[in-house]
Scaffold this active site. Structure first.
Site, PDB file in Angstrom:
ATOM      1  N   GLU A 129      39.569  40.942  44.112  1.00  0.00           N
ATOM      2  CA  GLU A 129      40.957  40.481  43.977  1.00  0.00           C
ATOM      3  C   GLU A 129      41.062  38.958  44.052  1.00  0.00           C
ATOM      4  OE1 GLU A 129      42.713  42.529  42.784  1.00  0.00           O
ATOM      5  OE2 GLU A 129      41.761  44.390  43.405  1.00  0.00           O
ATOM      6  N   GLY A 130      40.088  38.288  43.466  1.00  0.00           N
ATOM      7  CA  GLY A 130      40.044  36.835  43.505  1.00  0.00           C
ATOM      8  C   GLY A 130      39.260  36.386  44.712  1.00  0.00           C
TER       9      GLY A 130
END
Length: 596
Positions: free
Chosen positions: A443-444
């Site tokens: 998620e980044g």
């Protein structure tokens, strides 16, 4: 394997005493009737479900993992997962914080947030199946057509269908501008989508009747880069008009990834072989729509790591009180035993208190942000909604990166408490470390979160959002600056607030000359901001504890001691981090790549 008891007392402290949510929710028409009794009842029932149903499946799910049938193109989840999901759906848990218009219970995000902490403590891998559905729900609710909302949202809200986000491709991860998946328009308003996606959490499984994939792809003649990305809804089974499941859509799992942790969740390679989908929002505006999902996922990953921090701490504490090893340096503490429990040793206490402080700080932080989301979505005053939205935008990368960083530290310390038993799988602790390490990446990555915080959320608006948060900190410092009992908390908080302001200005000035200065400073900078947030919240919690320390409730004494530990042992990291952030880009970029 081990145990999990939901920390309801601390959750109630955060919600009722620190945030005063009942008062706050009365300002929001949608939640004005949500009182303390409702909140406490949901917490108590959630604690039963997570400890009795989900936690017993955590270790076995990790050992068993998911099974992919290449011929049938199906995935089977670990034993008990499907049955637990049915109980989750039958109990109405999926609908907890969803809009009543689509079958939801309409309870606030801040309450759902506490429930998700319990879910993640008890079984992170399982929780990812329904957890991703919330992001899909939010994205469709904000950007879907009326027809899409009618057809899909009630199924997501009930939990009958689940959702995924399909972004990453084999040749590109964070740089989505490089993606190659293609979407061709059809005469009936649908699109035919072809491409390959990887690392798709819960991409295929046997727990729900249908899976709704939100897929990024390019339409014909799309601009290059991120400005040419569109978002599509691609169901596993095409729904009939009445909402029933229809024919199979050619989006299949080609393989599941073998990974270091979260084995109970199917991380899939997904192949779209001319799958049918429908565009969400406008062509070439897909990232704007997908960011609703991505931000929900980033907050969710922070909650995953809070959950792991709490459960690892609980089990390390039980072990430290039971395990005997050597004698206390200051004299025998358990004369009836051959050695003292290891909790008498100072460094064991340091490890336990590190995990305890990071769990309690994250609980206050994440609950605060969840309440701001409720205000952003529901407050009748537009200006209040805007201020809340700005604060959520500022703090989202900090939640994702700081809480996950700290969970990696905390679960490692908790495992260390066990000594040699810590890395033996039967005790369960090494699973928490493996699971926690993944959360820093997906998620980044936390570096991406740091660049987002410093580059986009702070420097891009000349520090306006940060200054607003800083004003809250300064107001608290000024209000309590003359209280001698509060000085041990307020003084370092005030000092850090001033240092963050100066550091931000310094980095901003350097960035005018060389943008690499932002990349060089971003990671330590985010941790400094994280400590500013924790210092602010711990100081507020300490004020409450001081006011009630003579009540006879030992909870407040423990809160005070944990806060003192935080300021004495964890907060001082900021001095090193500030020095790192100020050191500049030259020490990183001067060495020629060929000389590494």
């Amino acid at each position: 394997m081990g145990q999990y008891v939901a920390p309801i007392r601390d959750m109630q402290f955060v919600l009722h005493e620190f945030l005063k949510v009942e008062e706050q929710l009365k300002e929001l028409p949608a939640h004005a009737e949500t009182d303390a009794d409702i909140i406490n009842q949901v917490l108590e029932e959630g604690a039963k479900f997570t400890s009795e149903v989900l936690f017993p499946l955590n270790h076995s799910g990790d050992r068993e993992g998911c099974k992919h049938d290449a011929q049938a193109k199906t995935v089977t989840t670990p034993k008990g997962f499907k049955e637990a999901y049915k109980q989750y759906v039958d109990g109405g848990w999926a609908a907890l914080a969803c809009d009543p218009e689509f079958g939801g219970q309409g309870l606030p995000v801040v309450l759902n947030n506490s429930f998700y902490e319990m879910l993640n403590s008890s079984n992170q891998a399982w929780t990812m199946y329904p957890g991703l559905s919330h992001g899909a729900y939010e994205c469709l609710k904000e950007h879907g057509t009326d027809e899409q909302k009618r057809l899909y949202l009630p199924k997501l809200v009930s939990g009958e269908w689940t959702g995924t986000m399909c972004l990453t491709e084999p040749h590109c991860g964070t740089d989505l501008g490089l993606l190659r998946s293609k979407a061709i328009p059809n005469d009936d308003g649908s699109w035919t989508i072809t491409g390959n996606k990887i690392f798709i959490s819960a991409g295929e499984h046997d727990m729900s009747d249908n899976i709704l994939h939100l897929v990024l792809a390019r339409v014909p003649d799309a601009p290059e880069g991120s400005k040419g990305i569109s978002l599509f809804l691609v169901p596993k089974f095409l729904p009939n008009d009445d909402g029933s499941v229809g024919e199979r859509n050619p989006i299949f799992c080609g393989a599941i990834e073998e990974k270091m942790g979260i084995h109970g969740n199917s991380t899939c390679q997904m192949n779209l072989d001319g799958a049918k989908g429908w565009i969400i929002g406008q062509p070439n505006k897909g990232l704007n729509a997908m960011f609703v999902f991505m931000n929900a996922a980033r907050l969710g990953v922070g909650m995953q790591s809070l959950g792991l921090t709490e459960v690892a701490y609980q089990n390390a504490l039980v072990y430290a009180k039971d395990r005997v090893q050597m004698r206390s340096l200051s004299g025998v503490k358990a004369p009836d035993k051959p050695a003292d429990p290891i909790i008498v040793h100072p460094d064991v206490r340091r490890m336990l208190l590190t995990a305890k402080a990071y769990a309690e700080g994250a609980r206050a932080f994440s609950s605060y942000v969840a309440l701001q989301i409720d205000r952003e979505l529901n407050h009748p005053d537009e200006e209040v909604r805007k201020e809340a939205a700005d604060e959520v935008a500022l703090l989202t990368p900090v939640i994702k990166a700081f809480i996950t960083d700290n969970a990696w530290i905390a679960t490692s310390e908790a495992m260390q408490v066990y000594g040699g038993h810590g890395y033996i799988s039967e005790w369960g602790m090494e699973q928490y470390v493996r699971d926690a390490r993944i959360n820093l990446i997906y998620e980044g990555t936390n570096t991406i979160q740091s660049l987002d915080l410093l580059g986009r959320k702070i420097l891009m608006d000349n520090g306006a959002k940060l200054r607003k948060f800083g004003e809250k900190v300064r107001a608290f410092v000024e209000e309590n600056g003359t209280d001698e009992a509060m000085s041990e908390f307020v003084t370092p908080l005030g000092e850090l607030g001033e240092k963050v302001g100066k550091l931000t200005m310094e980095i901003g000035m350097k960035a005018f000359q060389n943008q690499d200065e932002v990349g060089a400073a971003a990671v330590p900078y985010l941790r400094v901001v994280g400590h500013l947030v924790y210092s602010y919240f711990f100081a507020q919690m300490a004020k409450i504890a001081l006011e009630k320390k003579d009540s006879g409730d030992k909870f407040y004494e423990a809160k005070l001691q944990t806060t003192r530990f935080y300021f004495a042992r964890l907060y001082p990291e900021t001095a090193m981090l500030i020095r790192q952030a100020r050191s500049g880009a030259a020490n990183l970029m001067a060495l020629d790549a060929d000389l590494f």
